[in-house]
Design a protein around this motif. Sequence first.
Motif, mmCIF file in Angstrom:
data_model
loop_
_atom_site.group_PDB
_atom_site.id
_atom_site.type_symbol
_atom_site.label_atom_id
_atom_site.label_comp_id
_atom_site.label_asym_id
_atom_site.label_seq_id
_atom_site.Cartn_x
_atom_site.Cartn_y
_atom_site.Cartn_z
ATOM 1 N N GLU A 228 0.813 -0.932 -0.028
ATOM 2 C CA GLU A 228 -0.144 -0.053 0.046
ATOM 3 C C GLU A 228 0.914 1.215 0.094
ATOM 4 O O GLU A 228 0.355 2.262 -0.344
ATOM 5 C CB GLU A 228 -0.927 0.072 1.316
ATOM 6 N N GLN A 229 2.061 1.053 0.320
ATOM 7 C CA GLN A 229 2.982 2.274 0.530
ATOM 8 C C GLN A 229 4.317 2.014 -0.277
ATOM 9 O O GLN A 229 4.721 0.915 -0.339
ATOM 10 C CB GLN A 229 3.435 2.862 1.999
ATOM 11 N N ALA A 230 4.684 3.385 -0.916
ATOM 12 C CA ALA A 230 6.024 3.089 -1.512
ATOM 13 C C ALA A 230 7.296 3.341 -0.668
ATOM 14 O O ALA A 230 6.923 3.897 0.248
ATOM 15 C CB ALA A 230 6.000 3.914 -2.779
ATOM 16 N N GLN A 231 8.261 2.859 -1.071
ATOM 17 C CA GLN A 231 9.184 3.328 -0.016
ATOM 18 C C GLN A 231 10.630 3.867 -0.808
ATOM 19 O O GLN A 231 10.741 3.429 -2.026
ATOM 20 C CB GLN A 231 9.652 1.851 0.554
ATOM 21 N N SER A 232 11.240 4.602 -0.408
ATOM 22 C CA SER A 232 12.527 5.001 -0.916
ATOM 23 C C SER A 232 13.399 4.002 -0.994
ATOM 24 O O SER A 232 13.324 2.795 -0.327
ATOM 25 C CB SER A 232 13.125 6.258 -0.353
ATOM 26 N N ASP A 233 14.613 4.101 -1.788
ATOM 27 C CA ASP A 233 15.509 2.824 -2.139
ATOM 28 C C ASP A 233 16.210 2.459 -0.813
ATOM 29 O O ASP A 233 16.237 1.148 -0.486
ATOM 30 C CB ASP A 233 16.645 3.399 -3.159
ATOM 31 N N ASP A 234 16.309 3.271 0.024
ATOM 32 C CA ASP A 234 17.086 2.986 1.265
ATOM 33 C C ASP A 234 16.077 2.605 2.358
ATOM 34 O O ASP A 234 16.420 2.394 3.678
ATOM 35 C CB ASP A 234 18.024 3.903 1.848
ATOM 36 N N SER B 106 8.725 6.676 3.370
ATOM 37 C CA SER B 106 7.576 6.148 2.588
ATOM 38 C C SER B 106 6.425 7.024 2.241
ATOM 39 O O SER B 106 6.441 7.995 2.832
ATOM 40 C CB SER B 106 6.917 4.883 3.404
ATOM 41 N N TRP B 107 5.654 6.639 1.272
ATOM 42 C CA TRP B 107 4.633 7.415 0.608
ATOM 43 C C TRP B 107 3.563 6.628 0.313
ATOM 44 O O TRP B 107 3.795 5.444 0.033
ATOM 45 C CB TRP B 107 5.085 8.498 -0.134
ATOM 46 N N ARG C 152 11.286 7.296 13.480
ATOM 47 C CA ARG C 152 10.283 7.647 12.572
ATOM 48 C C ARG C 152 9.300 6.722 12.196
ATOM 49 O O ARG C 152 9.723 5.450 12.338
ATOM 50 C CB ARG C 152 11.179 7.986 11.076
ATOM 51 N N TYR C 153 8.171 7.085 12.279
ATOM 52 C CA TYR C 153 7.107 6.287 11.915
ATOM 53 C C TYR C 153 6.841 6.382 10.595
ATOM 54 O O TYR C 153 6.424 7.698 10.118
ATOM 55 C CB TYR C 153 5.948 6.484 12.943
ATOM 56 N N SER C 154 6.653 5.335 9.821
ATOM 57 C CA SER C 154 6.464 5.588 8.463
ATOM 58 C C SER C 154 5.512 4.829 7.847
ATOM 59 O O SER C 154 5.757 3.376 7.750
ATOM 60 C CB SER C 154 7.783 5.410 7.659
ATOM 61 N N HIS C 155 4.236 4.964 7.615
ATOM 62 C CA HIS C 155 3.157 4.010 7.091
ATOM 63 C C HIS C 155 1.950 4.927 6.364
ATOM 64 O O HIS C 155 1.552 5.923 7.009
ATOM 65 C CB HIS C 155 2.860 3.387 8.400
ATOM 66 N N LYS C 156 1.789 4.521 5.134
ATOM 67 C CA LYS C 156 0.651 4.740 4.651
ATOM 68 C C LYS C 156 0.513 6.331 4.261
ATOM 69 O O LYS C 156 -0.403 7.169 4.620
ATOM 70 C CB LYS C 156 -0.806 4.415 4.975
ATOM 71 N N SER D 128 14.030 17.820 17.579
ATOM 72 C CA SER D 128 13.507 17.829 16.115
ATOM 73 C C SER D 128 12.120 17.144 16.160
ATOM 74 O O SER D 128 12.237 15.719 16.471
ATOM 75 C CB SER D 128 14.553 17.208 15.384
ATOM 76 N N VAL D 129 11.440 17.861 15.453
ATOM 77 C CA VAL D 129 9.940 17.089 15.090
ATOM 78 C C VAL D 129 9.498 17.268 13.887
ATOM 79 O O VAL D 129 9.448 18.465 13.188
ATOM 80 C CB VAL D 129 8.861 17.601 16.273
ATOM 81 N N GLY D 130 9.138 16.264 13.004
ATOM 82 C CA GLY D 130 8.700 16.542 11.734
ATOM 83 C C GLY D 130 7.443 15.715 11.241
ATOM 84 O O GLY D 130 7.309 14.541 11.698
ATOM 85 N N LEU D 131 6.717 16.084 10.685
ATOM 86 C CA LEU D 131 5.365 15.411 10.219
ATOM 87 C C LEU D 131 4.933 15.716 8.695
ATOM 88 O O LEU D 131 4.975 16.860 8.373
ATOM 89 C CB LEU D 131 4.102 15.807 11.175
ATOM 90 N N ASN D 132 5.034 14.743 7.727
ATOM 91 C CA ASN D 132 4.586 14.606 6.587
ATOM 92 C C ASN D 132 3.204 13.560 6.395
ATOM 93 O O ASN D 132 3.530 12.744 6.685
ATOM 94 C CB ASN D 132 5.570 14.193 5.507
ATOM 95 N N TYR D 133 2.296 14.382 5.905
ATOM 96 C CA TYR D 133 1.178 13.721 5.861
ATOM 97 C C TYR D 133 0.535 13.632 4.420
ATOM 98 O O TYR D 133 0.084 14.800 4.060
ATOM 99 C CB TYR D 133 0.010 13.848 6.733
ATOM 100 N N ASP D 134 0.613 12.586 3.757
ATOM 101 C CA ASP D 134 -0.058 12.495 2.184
ATOM 102 C C ASP D 134 -1.512 12.100 2.357
ATOM 103 O O ASP D 134 -1.676 10.829 2.378
ATOM 104 C CB ASP D 134 0.745 11.496 1.691
ATOM 105 N N LEU D 135 -2.282 13.194 2.224
ATOM 106 C CA LEU D 135 -3.709 12.760 2.292
ATOM 107 C C LEU D 135 -4.232 12.523 1.019
ATOM 108 O O LEU D 135 -3.252 12.638 -0.034
ATOM 109 C CB LEU D 135 -4.591 14.103 2.771
#
Lengths: 246, 949
Positions: A80-86, A90-91, B598-602, B643-650
Amino acid sequence: MLKPILLLLLTTSLAFAQKTEGIVTYERKSHWTKIIARLPFLSREEKDRAAMTWKNDDEDKVKMKLLFSEKGSLFTYESEQAQSDDGRWSWRQDDYFISRNFEKETMTDIIETLGKTYIIEDSLRTPVWKVMNQIKDVNGYVCMKAETTDPIRGQKIAAWFSQDIPVPAGPERYFGLPGLIMELDINEGDVILEAVKVEFKPVGKELALPKAKGKKIKETEYESLLTKHINDSIKANRNPYWAIRY
Amino acid sequence: MKYFILTGLLCLLMTGVFAQSAPARFNLLGKAVDTSAVALNGATVMLLTPKDSALVNFTRTSETGAFQFKNLKRGTYLLKISYVGSIPFNRTIAPPDGNELDLGELKLKPITKELFEVVVKTARAPLTIKGDTIEYNAATFKVPPGSTVEELLRKLPGVQVDQEGNIRAQGQEVKRVTVDGKSFFGSDPKMATKNLPADAISKVQVFTDKSEQAKITGVDDGKKEKTVNLELKDNFKKGGFGKLVAGGGSDLVPDRDNRARGEIKGNYNKFDTKQQFSVIGLANNTNQTGLSWNDYQDFRGSNSFNWNDEADFGFNGGRFIMFGDDQESLSIPVTGGRGRGFSDNQAGGANYNYDTKKTKLSSNYYYSRTRLSLDALRSRENFLPGDLSILTADTSGQINANSNHRGSIRFEKSLDSMSTLIFLNNSRFGTNSGLLQAEQSLFRNGETLTTRNVRNNTSSGQSLGMANTLLFRRKFKTKGRNFAASASILTNTSESQLDLNTSTQFFESSRATLAQRQDQRTNSVSNEYKASLLFTEPFKKKFFWESFYNFSLRRDVADRDVYDRMREGSTGQMPRLDSLSLYYENNYLYNRLGTSVRYSHKGINLTVGAAAQRFDLDGEYANDQSLFLRSKINRTFMNIIPSVGLNYDLKNNRYLNFNYSVNTQMPSARDLQPIVDNSNPLFIRQGNPNLLPSQAHNLWGGFSYFNPGSFTNFWGNINYNYFTNQVVYNQVIDPTTLVTTTRPENISGGFNVGAYTNFSFPLKKTKSNLGFGTNTSYGENLLYINQVLNTSKNQNYTFRARLDLTPVDWFTLYANGEWGIQKVNFSVDTRQNQTIYNYTYGGEMNIRLLGDFYINSNLNYRVFINERFGFNQHVPILNASVYKILGKEKRWEIRGTLYDALNRNLGVNLSAFQNFVTNERVQTISRYGMLTLTYNMRGVKAQMKRQGF
């Protein structure tokens, strides 16, 4: 005397049954400087500049999966998510579910594009395939070449299908060959999908589409939507393929 | 006669048969077997149209090898049967007389096992079948570089090459070798195979062809000859392209010395799939000091941008620290607009890139030279505590000449599929010289002339800068686990000399005149050693743990000797001025250890982390190197930065971002050195060796949306910056002479807050586009003036609008406007509060006329208003050109341009900051006309529409 033959028959038919159901994982590589080179509003100089500058950095890879059986197929992103090479970033992937029902001869696609989610429901229309005199090996399967065109985007499509998997399924929105499509070449290498893993296993329920809200349209409406977007974008000197799938 | 009757009878019979049995549909059946008549089970049987091989129907053979197609429409078909390991079977099927056609046993020939295994299975090269023979394309057989085709052929299955170079394929002697289908240097097949390099070949095709004799005579003698065809690489792209632009013209300004204006710029590129070589050169006296981005990309090619070269690891892969250095950049400068004043510029360079998957090399040399002459009128009002203000009126003329040699090397090597090593070198050697003549007068409260200074300074210097970096990156089998290490050495040495010649008159105090003539020599060396480590570890699928360590040691040494020319002895000996001379040594040690999760999901990327950092400042200085009694500097500064960062792809192209970070900036070498810079005796600058690094706390939140279907865009953000230990230049003003002395010092409490919006949408799709935007900001800047804290409060409001009109192919118009208001309040003297208005109107118009003639014109109209000073300046700059594209291949362009057609380029600038308001007028190139000729090997394109993206 009869028993071994029966057993043999059973096993061979079993082996056959297994080969008609499973999951194929594809690696989809797109080369965006090649796509840019197709844009009519760019000059030779601008196209070359992009190709030269991004020579080492123009390949975009993503894994896709195709679930198939004799009844139908479902093509979508592997994850469901794409990941960078490293793997550090994710997006989200846009919704993209391509479902084919070979029994009922119907299609249902869920495609998030142009700022909306569309549900395209229609009867199946098989592309006109030309079968060529070329064979090659794709991931251990001997494949034959077939060609067609995408008139909406003006692309040449080459598909390499394997008769060892006698299911008319394929990646993206292509299907209808006497074997599963193992490799798909969109417009002379602009985008290439190549099978990197083939697993045979029952997929019955997994073929079902996820629940999705969206605008229901017919295939012709979807096609005219794309045509309009491509024409508008080219007129406005924009690359239409940032927003729609190539 | 007999024959006649017979034929007639036959005809009758035929029509009878036809009439009787021409059913609309028929059944087709057959059986697929191999050469030993064994049934082929599961072979694919396809029916194609003979015209274009379009697939009509397909089936599979049963266990007995049998297949059948029922109810086929009458017509001719191409039957194709394919089976693994066999040559596909092809036969044209004519419709039968009856309603069934049984083809019987159809034999499929096997593909030579060796060929199949090697070509299809191992080399994964496509195999093309033509009739009964096979052409195999083998581009993947590896031979050492420099090999001939003969060596390549030796590698091919089924091909033997003997000692003499005679070739045998599938047991038969090869009589002919062709290149791209054509005979190569006569009939000897060895000519081509012994002389052509293997790496020029993309495909080798071995097939059976009619004999040469048969081809010439047209009579098929039945003899078949083995032929090898060599196809040259078509993706072995080789080529060159280039561009040359040359123009000449003249100033068109009444009542002034009109100078001739000229510019020339050219580049040439030569490349193949692996290499690129490019040269570029330019010269002009039209204020274009450097390359444009396009020139730069053409020059550097695949090495224009290298994203992964950051050696200073930190949060989100960013760099750890910024050095506020006043040194010129080591990399090639890219300049967009035109400079001010009058400048003569020359530049040129060469670049070489070598790129393969495993090894990448890039190196270049670039030389640039600029001679700038700048005449300026400046006036500046400084507001001081106690109802005091100083008006500074300044007339100056200066000539500066700079030249720089730059070189760089980048080498990247993949050690294996997991690790990469990168080496980077950037170097610069520069020389400069300058001549300054200036007169400056200070007026108390804007009226009373207090002090006047006349300067006549000559300066010269040279500097060498170099940065070497080694960077190692390693991935692991576990996706997301990464390790990186880097080490760098940065060196900067400079030597400068200033010949100070000035005289200052004091009108208010003693009415004395002070004359100074000094010889000032400064040598400084700065070396920095850096190292960084980074490790990323994934856990629980959606989480990453990232840690980094940074080390930096900077060592600065400065030696400054000032001699008094006024007391120059007869032998040329000059006494040293100890008060202005200095020897200084400083070590700046920096350590940082940081970690984040980092939490990275969806589409959600959330990072939370912190780092601990420590600065150790250890230095000493004295008036002279030989003195043992030196003043010591010893400071330690430690803190923890979050350092805090959030990117959210709606969904549907909506994105939300939030970021909180602390940026640390080291003080520049120039600010740290406790040197007294008296090159302008009315404005003396001192360094401060006790400076701490400054920190900016940045809070940023943004939202963006675009709809690719309707071409609608929106984005907006808010930001807040708070500064601790900000470096500001505190002022001390002598109450009688009004001479200002500044000294950099750390101060905390300054901040600014701002918001930005932008919205654009089509009025009519592809025809017109409308956009609006706003900027708002509020900031407070702190500064000590005569030990009194002044807070200047700055409010900015800007509204932007733009309209793009592209109604027809032959006309386009792009218009934009910007209206800005700046309000400045000074806490030391609220009566001096100012409101400044800045308006800008811009436009670009393109018209295509008949016969490939084009008109391009652009306008930049700026308005500056400051009512308190009665300042109301309108500066419209209009450029217009007419051009024509010439030649069948459209490679030539001739263009006539009128720059600054209204002759209004005044080089005006108006600004307010901290405790001063300043306005400036610089004499600059104004109206001139130029005729330009362009030759572009790849064609010239008229730019009617702007590029979308």
